[in-house]
Design a protein around this motif. Structure first.
Motif, mmCIF file in Angstrom:
data_model
loop_
_atom_site.group_PDB
_atom_site.id
_atom_site.type_symbol
_atom_site.label_atom_id
_atom_site.label_comp_id
_atom_site.label_asym_id
_atom_site.label_seq_id
_atom_site.Cartn_x
_atom_site.Cartn_y
_atom_site.Cartn_z
ATOM 1 N N UNK A 58 18.391 -11.495 -11.096
ATOM 2 C CA UNK A 58 17.500 -11.738 -9.965
ATOM 3 C C UNK A 58 16.215 -10.931 -10.141
ATOM 4 N N UNK A 74 11.928 -17.263 2.957
ATOM 5 C CA UNK A 74 12.558 -16.557 1.835
ATOM 6 C C UNK A 74 13.742 -17.361 1.291
ATOM 7 N N UNK A 75 14.513 -17.995 2.171
ATOM 8 C CA UNK A 75 15.633 -18.812 1.725
ATOM 9 C C UNK A 75 15.164 -20.003 0.891
ATOM 10 N N UNK A 81 14.133 -18.892 -2.477
ATOM 11 C CA UNK A 81 15.311 -18.512 -3.262
ATOM 12 C C UNK A 81 16.077 -19.742 -3.737
ATOM 13 N N UNK A 127 13.920 -13.661 -5.286
ATOM 14 C CA UNK A 127 14.502 -13.215 -4.025
ATOM 15 C C UNK A 127 13.511 -12.251 -3.382
ATOM 16 N N UNK A 163 12.421 -9.614 -0.600
ATOM 17 C CA UNK A 163 12.942 -8.748 0.465
ATOM 18 C C UNK A 163 11.951 -8.721 1.623
ATOM 19 N N UNK A 164 12.465 -8.317 2.772
ATOM 20 C CA UNK A 164 11.619 -8.384 3.975
ATOM 21 C C UNK A 164 10.465 -7.384 3.916
#
Lengths: 295, 111
Positions: B3, B33-34, B37, B45, B47-48
């Motif tokens: 990843x 984000x989904x 991904x 991926x 991250x917030x």
């Protein structure tokens, strides 16, 4: 700044609680969605928490979002002012003592700096005053009488000399109206300007006009205060080589001459500089024009 | 499959991916984000800590705008959608990316 940007910043500044609540809701929603997804994939609650930790701490993400608003300086300032006011209200005597102490300290420092600045730190306003010269041709090597340059001589000097970075023409006894730095292409000579110089930011104090040879250039802050900022030129004086050519400083502050006088010179002296009138004739024209023009 | 988070990939790429993801429908942050991904087959991926500052930055620039709606979970969520200037910016950045990736691809093939 875009209007959207301004609107968002203003909202963040004037309605911080709403904006913070929305940020919490947004990040909380993300955590909830991610948790639901991990649980749906079969992870236990503890495993889901560990998995979520990989995405970084929520407070850090919130801080980074706040940074994007671009008002952190104002937020900090508002918080500091608010804290100061609360402290002042809670213990006014202590706060006023601190304020008075700081004010007194600043005053003492200001006085000390003013003193040191006046007596130790003051530097000449001219960057390289010793590099500024006015060129003067003397009648004889031992004479103090000046013989003016003709326009063609001036142009020859300007064209051929490699001593000065730039040269401008002027006549010492007439007002100078020079702007700029004497850079190539600037029409300085056409204004019947005097002296030769490479900068328009310097002047000689006329109180010391009869100084002996080899005197220095007056370009200190004291002179600047005396003449204001509207000064034109100055030079240094030296005797160069065996032929005793003399370089004498001149300075003409515009305020020393009336508009009427400048106007008369502007009308009469270009003819001399062009070579169509002799020096004597140009002088006579000037005197006649001054006598005829209203005061 | 290994990843890779966006900041390790290429600086500035995240803005392009977000704008492209929002090109069709408004979405909230998690959905964005989904989506990235899923489409990247889990390679990318986000991250917030990267995603939300980027969303707020794009909102300040006027390329996306936000609206609060009730999500499928029954909870209020902040939905982002592309603005007209965002579409123009997407076209510019997509063109730049195309040019750059083509150039890198050519070097990898023929150098």
């Amino acid at each position: 700044m875009r209007f959207t940007d301004f609107r968002l910043r203003a909202r963040a500044f004037f309605r911080p609680r709403n904006v913070e609540r929305e940020l919490d809701d947004e990040l909380g929603f993300h955590i909830e969605c991610e948790t639901r997804k991990l649980l749906a994939e079969g992870l236990s609650a503890a495993e889901a928490r560990r998995a979520l930790a990989r995405f970084g701490p929520v407070p850090l993400a919130a801080d980074q979002c706040r940074d994007e608003r671009g008002i952190s300086f104002f937020e900090t300032l508002a918080r500091d002012v608010s804290f100061a006011l609360r402290t002042l209200r809670r213990a006014p005597l202590v706060a006023l003592t601190v304020i008075a102490t700081i004010a007194l300290g600043l005053g003492v420092v200001t006085v000390a700096f003013t003193f040191f600045n006046a007596f130790f730190f003051q530097v000449d306003a001219v960057r390289n005053p010793d590099e500024l010269f006015a060129v003067e041709r003397l009648e004889r090597p031992d004479s103090r009488s000046e013989v003016p340059f003709s326009r063609s001589e001036y142009e020859a000097i300007r064209r051929d000399t490699d001593v000065f970075t730039d040269v401008a023409a002027a006549r010492p006894s007439f007002p100078t109206r020079v702007r700029g730095t004497g850079a190539p292409g600037e029409d300085i000579a056409g204004r019947a300007a005097v002296a030769m110089f490479v900068s328009g930011n310097f002047f000689e104090d006329r109180r010391h006009a009869r100084r002996p040879a080899n005197h220095g250039v007056h370009a200190s802050r004291d002179d600047s205060r005396h003449y204001g900022s509207s000064v034109d030129c100055v030079g240094g004086r030296l005797v160069a080589g065996s032929d005793a050519k003399s370089y004498t400083p001149y300075l003409y502050a515009n305020k020393l001459f009336s508009d009427r006088f400048r106007d008369a010179v502007g009308r009469t002296w270009p003819a001399y500089l062009d070579g169509t009138r002799t020096l004597t004739d140009a002088d006579r024209d000037l005197v006649r024009m001054l006598s005829e023009s209203p005061r | 499959m290994p990843r890779q988070t966006i900041p390790d990939l290429l600086p500035g790429t995240l803005d392009l991916l977000i704008l492209r993801t929002l090109q069709t429908d408004p979405m909230h942050g998690w959905a964005i984000s989904e989506r990235i991904q899923q489409i990247s087959h889990d390679v990318l991926q986000i991250n917030q800590g990267s995603l939300y500052p980027a969303l707020h930055r794009l909102e300040h620039q006027g390329w996306i705008e936000a609206e609060w709606r009730v999500s499928a979970l029954g909870r209020r969520a902040k939905y982002y959608r592309l603005t007209a200037s965002g579409r123009r910016q997407l076209a510019v950045e997509a063109g730049e990316w195309e040019r750059m990736s083509t150039a890198i691809d050519r070097v990898m093939r023929f150098a």
